[in-house]
Write an enzyme that holds these catalytic residues in place. Structure first.
Site, PDB file in Angstrom:
ATOM      1  N   HIS A 194       0.815  -1.232   0.000  1.00 46.47           N
ATOM      2  CA  HIS A 194       0.000   0.000   0.000  1.00 46.47           C
ATOM      3  C   HIS A 194       0.839   1.268   0.000  1.00 46.47           C
ATOM      4  CE1 HIS A 194      -3.355  -2.496   2.224  1.00 46.47           C
ATOM      5  NE2 HIS A 194      -2.962  -3.044   1.076  1.00 46.47           N
ATOM      6  N   ARG A 254      -7.499   3.842   1.257  1.00 48.42           N
ATOM      7  CA  ARG A 254      -6.676   2.681   1.600  1.00 48.42           C
ATOM      8  C   ARG A 254      -5.430   2.610   0.723  1.00 48.42           C
ATOM      9  NH1 ARG A 254      -6.619  -3.149   0.383  1.00 48.42           N
ATOM     10  NH2 ARG A 254      -5.946  -4.277   2.274  1.00 48.42           N
ATOM     11  N   GLU A 263     -13.079  -0.075  -5.303  1.00 51.09           N
ATOM     12  CA  GLU A 263     -13.911   1.104  -5.523  1.00 51.09           C
ATOM     13  C   GLU A 263     -13.420   1.966  -6.686  1.00 51.09           C
ATOM     14  OE1 GLU A 263     -14.469   1.733  -0.665  1.00 51.09           O
ATOM     15  OE2 GLU A 263     -13.758   3.398  -1.916  1.00 51.09           O
TER      16      GLU A 263
END
Length: 347
Positions: A142, A203, A228
């Site tokens: 991430h 995120r 998303e």
């Protein structure tokens, strides 16, 4: 009225069965299917970002090798250089690239953080290195990494929360955010908090695109349930880690579209011919998301499912086509002959 509600319900069920969850009012047709992809360049090593130069060539970053490549539409590949200070580890390395006025902007993982640097491109030489932003949290996962110039002339950058979920809600952290800045790395005028932060509660955003009306969209990795696409507004909170997918919570902005995580893991994104085009890593396909005149998402359509493996990079060319890059050499894919590759597609 009864017949209207029946039509809306059928539209909602059809949308969900296609792999994307959209509002039932978003009945936007996808149009004709894109062309079959054609190879532009093969034998690359985890191409991550693609940005076009004024003459039509593209700059391509390789995440793990830290090489910056120049790729022509005819498929000629030249190494511009190996970017100094890159610490490629896990999902980090040399990632985003953006171009403006012969200046090259790069997002990369360093020993202690993620950074944004600027170079000047003279011919095929990189000169005048400047460190613009440092202190973006880094991790084995991430790291965000996308860079793009908006129609307002400012540079946007996406960052991840590096697995430390609470960073996404901390407005004084650069993790889990979309940033907006000048070409010198300063907060852009009009930023909602007077800092680099433009939106928060993310995120791991890896895709940015603007439609012809100037609306900004971002593709975002979910955790266990929903990936998303969000329409981004300045100062808005997109909910992570309190909400994944639609939360219908007035504190947070709902996504305009969600997928299950096995269908997407969305990375690069571009806008062309009335649709968003989103590369899917785990989903191993190119998603087309038609947009309505109001920016709403229509029923998403999957193209090339399983045919080319993991798709990471998606960038619109100056003439309206798309370049898409695979990511099968990243340790999570199954490399095929010629991988990794960049292909061209006509929407």
């Amino acid at each position: 009225m009864r017949r209207l509600w029946t039509i809306l319900l059928m539209a909602a069920l059809t949308a969900c069965s296609s792999g994307g969850e959209v509002l039932p009012t978003a009945a936007v047709p996808a149009g004709a299917a894109p062309s079959a992809p054609e190879d532009v360049a093969t034998g690359l090593s985890v191409p991550w970002g693609i940005a076009f130069l004024p003459g039509g060539d593209a700059l391509v970053t390789e995440r793990d090798s830290a090489r910056l490549l120049r790729v022509s539409p005819a498929g000629q590949v030249r190494r511009i250089g190996t970017i100094e200070g890159v610490a490629a580890d896990g999902e980090g390395g040399l990632m985003g690239v953006a171009v403006k006025d012969q200046q090259i902007f790069l997002y990369h993982t360093a020993a202690e953080d993620n950074r944004i640097v600027r170079y000047r491109l003279l011919g095929d030489a990189l000169t005048d290195r400047q460190l613009l932003v440092q202190g973006i949290p880094k991790g084995g996962i991430h790291n965000g990494g996308r860079l793009a110039f908006g129609p307002d002339g400012f540079l946007y950058a996406t960052t991840g929360e590096t697995g430390d979920r609470e960073l996404a809600q901390q407005r004084d952290s650069l993790g889990g955010k979309i940033l907006r800045m000048t070409m010198d790395g300063a907060p852009a005028p009009g930023n909602p908090f007077g800092t680099l932060v433009y939106s928060y509660g993310h995120r791991n955003v890896q895709g940015l695109a603007w439609d012809t009306a100037g609306r900004l969209y971002a593709s975002e990795f979910g955790a266990n349930s929903f990936d998303e696409v969000n329409r981004i507004e300045p100062g808005a909170n997109y909910g992570w880690p309190v909400v994944e997918g639609r939360g219908d919570d007035q504190r947070f902005v709902n996504p305009i579209l969600t997928w299950s995580t096995d269908e997407a893991s969305p990375s690069g994104m571009a806008y062309a011919d009335g649709s968003l085009w989103v590369g899917a890593l785990r989903g191993a396909r190119l998603w087309q998301v038609p947009l309505g005149d109001d920016g709403s998402a229509g029923r998403p359509v999957a193209h090339y499912t399983g045919r080319y493996g993991r798709i990471r990079a998606v960038t619109a060319t100056p003439d309206g086509a798309l370049w898409i890059g695979t990511s099968n050499q990243d340790g999570r894919g199954s490399p095929r002959e010629g991988d990794d590759r960049i292909m061209t597609v006509t929407p």
